[in-house]
Design an enzyme around this catalytic site. Structure first.
Site, mmCIF file in Angstrom:
data_model
loop_
_atom_site.group_PDB
_atom_site.id
_atom_site.type_symbol
_atom_site.label_atom_id
_atom_site.label_comp_id
_atom_site.label_asym_id
_atom_site.label_seq_id
_atom_site.Cartn_x
_atom_site.Cartn_y
_atom_site.Cartn_z
ATOM 1 N N SER A 150 31.455 -68.133 -69.737
ATOM 2 C CA SER A 150 32.227 -68.952 -68.803
ATOM 3 C C SER A 150 31.701 -68.728 -67.396
ATOM 4 C CB SER A 150 33.705 -68.563 -68.856
ATOM 5 O OG SER A 150 34.427 -69.139 -67.776
ATOM 6 N N TYR A 163 40.231 -62.031 -67.910
ATOM 7 C CA TYR A 163 39.347 -63.058 -68.462
ATOM 8 C C TYR A 163 37.995 -63.031 -67.759
ATOM 9 C CZ TYR A 163 37.584 -67.711 -69.717
ATOM 10 O OH TYR A 163 36.815 -68.746 -70.168
#
Length: 270
Positions: A150, A163
């Site tokens: 990501s 995250y």
């Protein structure tokens, strides 16, 4: 361009979701057999049925990619159906509300268990499958790993501490594993990652699109202001990069973390 994926077998972890589901269907359309692994067995089976309905070869496999016993069982199930594995797409991951700062949850109060679980979901979910499937690649002297990371691993997102940290570790792991496999086992074992930007999926649509009007939410507007291409991504936007990286057209590419983000990581914001 012939990607020459016919006759190969791919494991797609997270293939019950939007991005990896699109990758699984695209691999099958290029002639690859696909083992769709997902923590939701029903979602894995649904993607596999779509592949087979389109004339491809696929199986759905229930797998918790953070649990070694589950990964071992999923790999054995896959090898019972297909003779070997050529491609591993490690695409499990996601965020947890309880590991994200918010007006009612300060950084100082985030539970350690929530941090640990989120990092595991975004890091160990790739490391453990790479260990087990990597044995197959090492014994044969070839194979391709593609990790779905990501942009949060490149530029930490505000509030999403665990995250972002998990994806940053994943990017580092991608580079480490690429060198380790090439030097220790075979130069024909390649490891790369894709770092998608803000991609609109069924899971995040409620955060980004006003259901009543179809307009962008305030959060989506903040994101779009920082994306030079001026739009959110779609799962299909990730597919082309994925197919290229797992094909022989990228045979001299390893250790790369490729942003697919509409320019988000390139923009300074001023």
């Amino acid at each position: 361009m012939d990607l020459q994926l016919a006759g190969r077998t791919a494991i797609v972890i997270g293939g019950g979701g939007a991005i990896c589901g699109a990758i699984a269907r695209a691999l099958a359309s290029e002639g690859a057999a696909v083992a769709v692994w997902d923590i939701s067995g029903a979602s894995a089976e649904a993607t596999a049925r779509e592949v087979e309905a389109a004339g491809g070869s696929a199986i759905g496999v229930n797998c918790d990619a953070t649990d070694r016993a589950s990964v071992v069982a999923a790999l054995q199930h896959t090898l019972n159906r297909f003779p070997t594995v050529d491609i591993l797409i490690a695409g499990a991951g996601g965020g947890r509300r309880e590991a994200t700062t918010a007006p009612d949850l300060a950084f100082f109060d985030i539970p350690v268990d929530a941090l640990r679980a989120t990092v595991d979901l975004n890091y160990l979910s790739a490391v453990i499958p790479c260990q087990e499937v990597g044995r197959v690649f090492a014994s044969r002297g070839s194979g391709v790993v593609l990790v779905i990371s990501s942009v949060a691993g490149v530029r930490p997102l505000t509030r999403a501490i665990a995250y972002s940290n998990g994806k940053a570790a994943l990017n580092s792991f991608t580079q480490w594993l690429a060198v380790h496999m090439a030097v220790t086992y075979a130069s024909a074992i390649r490891v790369n990652a894709i770092a998608p930007g803000f991609v609109l999926t069924g899971q995040n649509r409620f955060l980004l699109v006003d259901e009543a009007t179809g307009a962008a939410t305030t959060r989506a507007a903040e994101i779009l202001a920082r994306v030079p291409m001026g739009r959110l991504g779609e799962p299909q936007d990730v597919v082309g990069a994925a197919l290229w990286l797992v094909s022989d057209w990228a045979r001299f590419v390893t250790g790369v973390v490729l942003p697919v983000d509409g320019g988000f990581t390139a923009a300074a914001g001023v």
